[in-house]
Design a protein around this motif. Structure first.
Motif, PDB file in Angstrom:
ATOM      1  N   GLY A  34      26.614  68.238 -24.539  1.00 38.08           N
ATOM      2  CA  GLY A  34      27.559  67.367 -25.230  1.00 38.08           C
ATOM      3  C   GLY A  34      28.033  66.225 -24.350  1.00 38.08           C
ATOM      4  N   LEU A  35      28.311  66.531 -23.080  1.00 38.35           N
ATOM      5  CA  LEU A  35      28.751  65.494 -22.143  1.00 38.35           C
ATOM      6  C   LEU A  35      27.651  64.475 -21.900  1.00 38.35           C
ATOM      7  CD1 LEU A  35      30.865  64.343 -20.207  1.00 38.35           C
ATOM      8  CD2 LEU A  35      29.992  65.920 -18.465  1.00 38.35           C
ATOM      9  N   PHE A  36      26.407  64.929 -21.745  1.00 40.81           N
ATOM     10  CA  PHE A  36      25.298  64.007 -21.517  1.00 40.81           C
ATOM     11  C   PHE A  36      25.201  62.977 -22.634  1.00 40.81           C
ATOM     12  CE2 PHE A  36      20.914  62.714 -22.277  1.00 40.81           C
ATOM     13  CZ  PHE A  36      20.599  62.161 -21.054  1.00 40.81           C
ATOM     14  N   PHE A  37      25.291  63.438 -23.874  1.00 39.99           N
ATOM     15  CA  PHE A  37      25.153  62.516 -24.998  1.00 39.99           C
ATOM     16  C   PHE A  37      26.419  61.710 -25.254  1.00 39.99           C
ATOM     17  CE2 PHE A  37      21.538  65.310 -25.933  1.00 39.99           C
ATOM     18  CZ  PHE A  37      20.564  64.343 -26.049  1.00 39.99           C
ATOM     19  N   ALA A  38      27.548  62.136 -24.724  1.00 39.57           N
ATOM     20  CA  ALA A  38      28.788  61.364 -24.872  1.00 39.57           C
ATOM     21  C   ALA A  38      28.868  60.229 -23.861  1.00 39.57           C
ATOM     22  CB  ALA A  38      30.004  62.280 -24.714  1.00 39.57           C
ATOM     23  N   LEU A  39      28.065  60.280 -22.816  1.00 40.44           N
ATOM     24  CA  LEU A  39      28.115  59.273 -21.759  1.00 40.44           C
ATOM     25  C   LEU A  39      27.347  58.020 -22.168  1.00 40.44           C
ATOM     26  CD1 LEU A  39      27.664  61.599 -18.677  1.00 40.44           C
ATOM     27  CD2 LEU A  39      29.712  60.297 -19.278  1.00 40.44           C
ATOM     28  N   VAL A  40      27.966  57.236 -23.031  1.00 43.70           N
ATOM     29  CA  VAL A  40      27.391  55.969 -23.479  1.00 43.70           C
ATOM     30  C   VAL A  40      28.355  54.840 -23.131  1.00 43.70           C
ATOM     31  CG1 VAL A  40      26.024  56.978 -25.342  1.00 43.70           C
ATOM     32  CG2 VAL A  40      28.350  56.238 -25.795  1.00 43.70           C
ATOM     33  N   ARG A  41      27.816  53.652 -23.004  1.00 41.64           N
ATOM     34  CA  ARG A  41      28.629  52.495 -22.643  1.00 41.64           C
ATOM     35  C   ARG A  41      29.815  52.349 -23.586  1.00 41.64           C
ATOM     36  NH1 ARG A  41      24.950  47.987 -21.496  1.00 41.64           N
ATOM     37  NH2 ARG A  41      24.830  49.109 -19.550  1.00 41.64           N
TER      38      ARG A  41
ATOM     39  N   LYS B 204      37.328  70.276 -19.768  1.00 43.38           N
ATOM     40  CA  LYS B 204      36.928  71.477 -20.515  1.00 43.38           C
ATOM     41  C   LYS B 204      35.753  72.178 -19.837  1.00 43.38           C
ATOM     42  CE  LYS B 204      37.313  69.689 -24.943  1.00 43.38           C
ATOM     43  NZ  LYS B 204      36.833  69.606 -26.314  1.00 43.38           N
ATOM     44  N   LEU B 205      34.799  71.391 -19.414  1.00 40.26           N
ATOM     45  CA  LEU B 205      33.593  71.954 -18.810  1.00 40.26           C
ATOM     46  C   LEU B 205      33.899  72.641 -17.488  1.00 40.26           C
ATOM     47  CD1 LEU B 205      30.527  72.290 -18.887  1.00 40.26           C
ATOM     48  CD2 LEU B 205      30.324  70.044 -17.877  1.00 40.26           C
ATOM     49  N   LEU B 206      34.647  71.970 -16.639  1.00 43.28           N
ATOM     50  CA  LEU B 206      34.908  72.529 -15.315  1.00 43.28           C
ATOM     51  C   LEU B 206      35.970  73.617 -15.328  1.00 43.28           C
ATOM     52  CD1 LEU B 206      34.641  69.274 -13.207  1.00 43.28           C
ATOM     53  CD2 LEU B 206      32.960  71.110 -13.421  1.00 43.28           C
ATOM     54  N   ASP B 207      36.910  73.558 -16.278  1.00 40.86           N
ATOM     55  CA  ASP B 207      37.923  74.608 -16.363  1.00 40.86           C
ATOM     56  C   ASP B 207      37.369  75.877 -16.986  1.00 40.86           C
ATOM     57  OD1 ASP B 207      39.800  73.013 -15.185  1.00 40.86           O
ATOM     58  OD2 ASP B 207      40.777  72.427 -17.057  1.00 40.86           O
ATOM     59  N   ALA B 208      36.496  75.714 -17.965  1.00 44.45           N
ATOM     60  CA  ALA B 208      35.981  76.875 -18.685  1.00 44.45           C
ATOM     61  C   ALA B 208      35.008  77.686 -17.834  1.00 44.45           C
ATOM     62  CB  ALA B 208      35.298  76.432 -19.969  1.00 44.45           C
ATOM     63  N   GLN B 209      34.201  76.998 -17.062  1.00 44.39           N
ATOM     64  CA  GLN B 209      33.157  77.687 -16.310  1.00 44.39           C
ATOM     65  C   GLN B 209      33.116  77.135 -14.897  1.00 44.39           C
ATOM     66  OE1 GLN B 209      29.582  77.106 -18.502  1.00 44.39           O
ATOM     67  NE2 GLN B 209      30.418  77.936 -20.368  1.00 44.39           N
ATOM     68  N   LYS B 210      33.565  77.920 -13.963  1.00 45.40           N
ATOM     69  CA  LYS B 210      33.603  77.466 -12.577  1.00 45.40           C
ATOM     70  C   LYS B 210      32.416  77.991 -11.777  1.00 45.40           C
ATOM     71  CE  LYS B 210      38.483  76.771 -12.625  1.00 45.40           C
ATOM     72  NZ  LYS B 210      39.688  76.656 -11.920  1.00 45.40           N
TER      73      LYS B 210
END
Length: 107
Positions: A49-56, A69-75
């Motif tokens: 989801g993050l990869f596809f959200a990274l648009v100009r 969310k990504l880093l807090d959920a899974q460390k």
């Protein structure tokens, strides 16, 4: 005689998300350019989801929210390493997206 082929089925969160039926359109939203896209829950992996959200011109709030969310959920070390590689790929001007502002938002 007919030969039987052994088929091994490989799946990934992206392929699973692309193969959903019409009943699961609740996991869709309009993206930055107005076209339909899967939500973070729809692709079953926050990294995808993050990869596809990274648009100009993506809002910094959206990027930082997804990163949190990504880093807090899974460390797990693998997740942190994947996010680091994704940040470098986002900034890379030759083999990546070449997006300086998105890279800074990821920091």
């Amino acid at each position: 005689t007919k030969s039987k082929h052994n088929e091994t089925k490989m799946t990934s969160p992206f392929i699973d998300a692309m193969n959903v039926d019409a009943k699961r359109t609740a996991n869709m939203q309009l993206g930055e350019n107005g076209s339909p896209e899967f939500t973070e829950d729809g692709v079953n992996d926050l990294r995808v989801g993050l990869f596809f959200a990274l648009v100009r011109d993506a809002p910094n709030e959206r990027i930082t929210s997804m990163m949190d969310k990504l880093l807090d959920a899974q460390k797990e070390a693998e997740i942190v390493a994947d996010v680091f590689v994704l940040a470098m790929q986002t900034r890379n001007c030759r083999g990546g997206k070449g997006e300086r502002d998105l890279f800074y938002a990821m920091l």
